[in-house]
Write an enzyme that holds these catalytic residues in place. Structure first.
Site, PDB file in Angstrom:
ATOM      1  CD  GLN A   1      18.526  41.090 -36.644  1.00  0.00           C
ATOM      2  OE1 GLN A   1      19.133  40.051 -36.855  1.00  0.00           O
ATOM      3  NE2 GLN A   1      18.577  42.115 -37.467  1.00  0.00           N
TER       4      GLN A   1
ATOM      5  CG  HIS B   1      22.624  37.660 -40.789  1.00  0.00           C
ATOM      6  ND1 HIS B   1      21.841  38.576 -40.122  1.00  0.00           N
ATOM      7  CD2 HIS B   1      22.388  36.461 -40.193  1.00  0.00           C
ATOM      8  CE1 HIS B   1      21.152  37.957 -39.181  1.00  0.00           C
ATOM      9  NE2 HIS B   1      21.469  36.674 -39.200  1.00  0.00           N
TER      10      HIS B   1
ATOM     11  CD1 TRP C   1      17.638  37.669 -37.391  1.00  0.00           C
ATOM     12  CD2 TRP C   1      17.485  36.341 -39.176  1.00  0.00           C
ATOM     13  NE1 TRP C   1      17.939  38.432 -38.487  1.00  0.00           N
ATOM     14  CE2 TRP C   1      17.844  37.648 -39.606  1.00  0.00           C
ATOM     15  CE3 TRP C   1      17.322  35.349 -40.129  1.00  0.00           C
ATOM     16  CZ2 TRP C   1      18.050  37.971 -40.942  1.00  0.00           C
ATOM     17  CZ3 TRP C   1      17.531  35.674 -41.466  1.00  0.00           C
ATOM     18  CH2 TRP C   1      17.882  36.963 -41.862  1.00  0.00           C
TER      19      TRP C   1
ATOM     20  CB  CYS D   1      22.268  40.615 -37.129  1.00  0.00           C
ATOM     21  SG  CYS D   1      23.271  41.363 -38.441  1.00  0.00           S
TER      22      CYS D   1
ATOM     23  CG  ASN E   1      20.481  33.505 -38.020  1.00  0.00           C
ATOM     24  OD1 ASN E   1      20.336  34.650 -37.620  1.00  0.00           O
ATOM     25  ND2 ASN E   1      20.053  33.106 -39.202  1.00  0.00           N
TER      26      ASN E   1
END
Length: 480
Positions: free
Chosen positions: A74, A243, A269, A80, A267
């Site tokens: 991301q 998130h 990210w 997200c 996650n």
């Protein structure tokens, strides 16, 4: 569809190759018009944005080398939910991914600066064509990218195509994993709230395990605290509020005679992991036998992927989002699937927009569209002799905004002597809950075999909107 025209990829590619010119998309140009939705109430600030083609960012760009969930990291956008959804598909649904992302695209052979992707948009697959100008800070991409391989650009271009579909990059700010999974697969979204720990379904782990076995895709999210000043808030345990995470695996681990139910999360990210029980370097992981540990494929690097116990997921997350696939999304090897019925219809003022039945317009309620479903065969593993039915009502939004509160009621039809049913022959069985300003309202039900009538409605009378009604059952159901 926002900004999606019918000119197809092949004709654009042929024309650009013939005149030896790289494509620039007139419908989604490399400027501010593609960053922001013009009528958005809040305007995000992405800083100074310089649009560049991949060949101007790296020396040897590739569309894809070996697609995996780790290609998706991301960027500055609060999407997200979309990145997590795409990562779920990369994990175990290669055939669906190749429908979304045609892999025969390249920066070498027949390169013309044009790429295409496919999304499921309110009942049909649509092709979205984009040029390859991408937002940068002058040197690097600022939105979705493959941090581990700067030369690979499929994930950044996929995000751009989805941004075009939704009217601009800012149209990706905030959303639900379930919505993205529906748009990427054509499946049906289901949300299970686990915010109130006292009302969580006792059989939720069984639902998750069975859904994943039936090729459903699953994610989880944590709500942002009401008084938070930032979009995401880090917890001491490594998780973030505000998130969304992909759930990429489920496993029952038996180690030294003790059984544990585990979920693997990621996650979007590509970094930032849970540091509690069953995390990469935890006591629980270190005490596993080598064979069990290898079966979990644990990587101690901070790659954003980690295992948690089912109990810790329940304690720390607020929402489980699932997407159940239609049979046409599955391969021949994965044939366990839902039976699907789909209807396109509309609420028309003065005709079929009867509202929710509140006084003084309760008689108008019966003008709403009505759909009959006959459940004849109970689920294979249901000890109570009941049938699972998941009902999804989707409003066809305008400008990505759900302006109408929607919901539905389900009535059971009493035995009839004749063929025609009156309202007196209907007994209210279930409701979807409060009317919601959501694009999609979905609920799971367990009913005994019988005949049921689904009545979708808006909260107010005379609302004008189109909708899509989908019904998923474990066994084939008659409907009409």
């Amino acid at each position: 569809m926002n900004g999606v025209k019918k000119r197809d990829y092949e004709s654009i590619l042929a024309e650009c190759l013939a005149i030896r010119r790289l494509y620039t998309d007139p419908e989604f140009p490399p400027d501010e018009r593609s960053l922001y939705i013009s009528n958005a109430p809040v305007r995000e600030n992405y800083g100074r944005v310089i649009w560049k083609r991949p060949r101007d960012i790296v020396s040897y760009p590739v569309f894809t080398s070996d697609i995996s969930r780790h290609d998706l990291n991301q960027g500055r956008i609060g999407n997200c939910w979309f990145v997590a959804a795409a990562a779920i598909i990369c994990t175990s649904h290669r055939n669906i991914l190749e429908r979304i992302v045609p892999l025969n695209q390249s920066f070498e052979r027949n390169y013309a600066g044009v790429f295409h992707f496919n999304f499921w948009w309110y009942g049909e697959w649509v092709e979205v064509v984009v040029d390859d100008y991408l937002p940068t800070n002058g040197r690097n991409l600022i939105f979705c990218q493959n941090v581990g391989n700067r030369n690979e650009f499929w994930s950044a271009l996929l995000e751009k195509a989805y941004a075009k579909l939704r009217g601009g990059y800012s149209g990706l700010e905030g959303g639900k994993i379930g919505d993205a999974l529906v748009d990427l697969t054509g499946g049906i979204g289901e949300v299970i709230s686990i915010e109130n720990k006292n009302t969580i379904p006792r059989n939720l782990f069984h639902i998750l395990h069975k859904s994943i076995a039936m090729n459903s895709m699953v994610g989880a999210s944590i709500h942002r605290p009401p008084n938070a000043t930032s979009s995401e808030v880090k917890h001491p345990n490594g998780l973030y509020s505000g998130h969304a995470y992909s759930i990429t695996g489920i496993k029952e681990v038996i180690n030294r005679g003790h059984s544990s139910h585990l979920l693997r999360l990621r996650n979007p990210w590509g970094r930032g992991e849970w540091i509690g029980a069953w995390s990469d370097r935890s006591v629980e992981m270190r005490t596993l036998t080598p064979s069990v540990r290898n079966s979990l494929q644990v990587d101690t690097a901070d790659d954003g992927e980690f295992w948690m116990s089912y109990g810790d997921v329940i304690d720390n997350f607020d929402e489980i989002e699932m997407c159940h696939l239609q049979p046409d999304a599955l391969t021949e090897e994965n044939t366990s699937s839902w039976s699907v019925t789909m209807y396109h219809d509309a609420w028309k003022p003065g005709l079929t927009a009867g509202g929710c039945g509140n006084s003084p317009h309760q008689k108008l309620y019966w003008r709403n569209p009505q759909f009959f479903v006959t459940l004849s065969e109970k689920d294979d593993d249901d000890k109570n002799g009941e049938c699972t039915m998941i009902v999804s009502l989707t409003e066809k939004e305008k400008n990505n905004i759900a302006k109408i509160a929607i919901g539905f009621d389900i009535f059971q039809l009493k035995p009839l002597d004749g063929e025609k049913a009156s309202r007196n022959a209907l007994r209210l069985a279930e409701r979807s809950g409060k009317y919601q300003f959501y694009r999609e309202v979905t609920r799971r039900f367990e009913f005994p075999p019988g005949v049921y009538v689904i009545i979708p409605s808006t909260f107010h009378i005379n609302e004008d909107a189109e909708f899509l009604l989908r019904i998923f059952t474990e066994k084939a159901a008659e409907s009409g």
